[in-house]
Design a protein around this motif. Structure first.
Motif, PDB file in Angstrom:
ATOM      1  N   MET A  18       0.508  -1.203   0.051  1.00  9.86           N
ATOM      2  CA  MET A  18      -0.024   0.065   0.079  1.00  9.86           C
ATOM      3  C   MET A  18       0.871   1.238   0.087  1.00  9.86           C
ATOM      4  N   GLY A  19       2.057   1.327   0.715  1.00 11.31           N
ATOM      5  CA  GLY A  19       3.088   2.424   0.792  1.00 11.31           C
ATOM      6  C   GLY A  19       3.522   2.475  -0.746  1.00 11.31           C
ATOM      7  N   GLY A  20       3.965   1.474  -1.581  1.00 14.92           N
ATOM      8  CA  GLY A  20       4.298   1.533  -2.837  1.00 14.92           C
ATOM      9  C   GLY A  20       3.272   2.261  -3.819  1.00 14.92           C
ATOM     10  N   ILE A  21       2.000   1.728  -3.527  1.00 14.18           N
ATOM     11  CA  ILE A  21       0.944   2.236  -4.325  1.00 14.18           C
ATOM     12  C   ILE A  21       0.576   3.818  -4.387  1.00 14.18           C
ATOM     13  N   ALA A  22       0.658   4.131  -2.800  1.00 14.05           N
ATOM     14  CA  ALA A  22       0.582   5.523  -2.407  1.00 14.05           C
ATOM     15  C   ALA A  22       1.666   6.361  -3.076  1.00 14.05           C
ATOM     16  N   CYS A  23       2.936   5.866  -3.075  1.00 19.11           N
ATOM     17  CA  CYS A  23       3.974   6.432  -3.976  1.00 19.11           C
ATOM     18  C   CYS A  23       4.023   6.829  -5.303  1.00 19.11           C
ATOM     19  N   THR A  24       3.239   5.700  -6.059  1.00 20.62           N
ATOM     20  CA  THR A  24       3.001   5.907  -7.447  1.00 20.62           C
ATOM     21  C   THR A  24       1.800   6.904  -7.592  1.00 20.62           C
ATOM     22  N   SER A  27       3.131  10.330  -7.004  1.00 21.55           N
ATOM     23  CA  SER A  27       4.109  10.746  -8.067  1.00 21.55           C
ATOM     24  C   SER A  27       3.535  11.334  -9.564  1.00 21.55           C
ATOM     25  N   GLY A  28       2.142  10.694  -9.412  1.00 17.94           N
ATOM     26  CA  GLY A  28       1.047  11.239 -10.778  1.00 17.94           C
ATOM     27  C   GLY A  28       0.766  12.555 -10.556  1.00 17.94           C
ATOM     28  N   LEU A  29       0.255  12.866  -9.052  1.00 16.07           N
ATOM     29  CA  LEU A  29      -0.255  13.926  -8.572  1.00 16.07           C
ATOM     30  C   LEU A  29       0.750  14.922  -8.946  1.00 16.07           C
ATOM     31  N   LEU A  47      11.594  14.688  -9.683  1.00 18.70           N
ATOM     32  CA  LEU A  47      10.896  14.088  -8.404  1.00 18.70           C
ATOM     33  C   LEU A  47       9.724  13.230  -8.621  1.00 18.70           C
ATOM     34  N   PRO A  48       8.733  13.308  -9.389  1.00 20.16           N
ATOM     35  CA  PRO A  48       7.938  12.435  -9.681  1.00 20.16           C
ATOM     36  C   PRO A  48       8.440  10.751 -10.110  1.00 20.16           C
ATOM     37  N   MET A  49       9.432  10.979 -11.005  1.00 18.96           N
ATOM     38  CA  MET A  49       9.891   9.829 -11.563  1.00 18.96           C
ATOM     39  C   MET A  49      10.708   8.819 -10.249  1.00 18.96           C
ATOM     40  N   VAL A  50      11.396   9.528  -9.559  1.00 16.82           N
ATOM     41  CA  VAL A  50      12.009   9.102  -8.218  1.00 16.82           C
ATOM     42  C   VAL A  50      11.039   8.449  -7.351  1.00 16.82           C
ATOM     43  N   LEU A  51       9.877   9.176  -6.992  1.00 19.06           N
ATOM     44  CA  LEU A  51       8.854   8.696  -6.335  1.00 19.06           C
ATOM     45  C   LEU A  51       8.196   7.655  -6.859  1.00 19.06           C
ATOM     46  N   CYS A  52       7.987   7.487  -7.987  1.00 17.21           N
ATOM     47  CA  CYS A  52       7.432   6.330  -8.878  1.00 17.21           C
ATOM     48  C   CYS A  52       8.238   5.293  -8.569  1.00 17.21           C
ATOM     49  N   GLY A 111      -2.338   8.937 -15.808  1.00 18.53           N
ATOM     50  CA  GLY A 111      -2.419   7.301 -15.878  1.00 18.53           C
ATOM     51  C   GLY A 111      -1.977   6.727 -14.361  1.00 18.53           C
ATOM     52  N   LEU A 112      -0.839   7.456 -13.882  1.00 26.93           N
ATOM     53  CA  LEU A 112      -0.385   6.728 -12.618  1.00 26.93           C
ATOM     54  C   LEU A 112      -1.294   7.077 -11.634  1.00 26.93           C
ATOM     55  N   MET A 113      -2.082   7.981 -11.581  1.00 26.19           N
ATOM     56  CA  MET A 113      -2.919   8.400 -10.680  1.00 26.19           C
ATOM     57  C   MET A 113      -4.317   7.305 -10.748  1.00 26.19           C
ATOM     58  N   VAL A 114      -4.689   7.150 -12.033  1.00 29.34           N
ATOM     59  CA  VAL A 114      -5.745   6.055 -12.207  1.00 29.34           C
ATOM     60  C   VAL A 114      -5.388   4.986 -11.837  1.00 29.34           C
ATOM     61  N   LEU A 115      -4.215   4.281 -12.387  1.00 29.91           N
ATOM     62  CA  LEU A 115      -3.926   2.969 -12.141  1.00 29.91           C
ATOM     63  C   LEU A 115      -3.299   2.762 -10.813  1.00 29.91           C
ATOM     64  N   GLY A 116      -2.814   3.801 -10.249  1.00 31.94           N
ATOM     65  CA  GLY A 116      -2.391   3.536  -8.763  1.00 31.94           C
ATOM     66  C   GLY A 116      -3.858   3.245  -7.960  1.00 31.94           C
TER      67      GLY A 116
END
Length: 135
Positions: A18-24, A27-29, A47-52, A111-116
């Protein structure tokens, strides 16, 4: 990798997933916020790519371990299916993001936000809300 290694011994697998999904999702946000605000730059995209990448590194091994625990006698077949699905879903998501029409950064962030978010809902259903919320 360093963050995931440090958290591996401190967090339960469900929380790692769940923490990994939250990071994803974050990152989209962040990508959408940077795109809408100051525009994209190399450093703004970092920053977003490192977070993802941190989210992926944190959640994928934990999710794989959880899946392998369910069917330890079929670990080889499960691993094969897992990696095949990963490439199938990544290819389909990449095509959808490319065809979305807006700029690639906007489409990727959305896409990162929706798929996450979809991943979080699936993980919640599979693991059970009581197991995740209790931690």
């Amino acid at each position: 990798g360093l963050v995931a290694s440090a958290l591996h011994s401190r967090l339960e697998r469900d929380m790692q997933v769940m923490g990994g999904i939250a990071c994803t999702v974050l990152s989209g946000l962040a990508l959408l916020g940077i795109y809408a605000g100051s525009g994209l730059s190399v450093w703004g995209l970092m920053l977003p790519m490192v977070l993802c990448a941190t989210g992926t590194t944190l959640s994928r091994p934990a999710a794989t371990g959880c899946a392998m625990d369910l069917f330890p006698g079929s670990a080889g077949a499960a691993s094969s299916i897992l990696h095949s699905m990963k490439f199938l879903i990544a290819g389909a998501a990449s095509a959808c993001i490319n065809l979305a029409g807006e700029s690639p950064a906007y489409s990727l962030g959305a896409g990162l936000m929706v798929l996450g978010t979809a991943s979080a809902v699936i993980a919640w259903k599979v693991a059970g809300p009581s197991r995740i919320a209790a931690r």
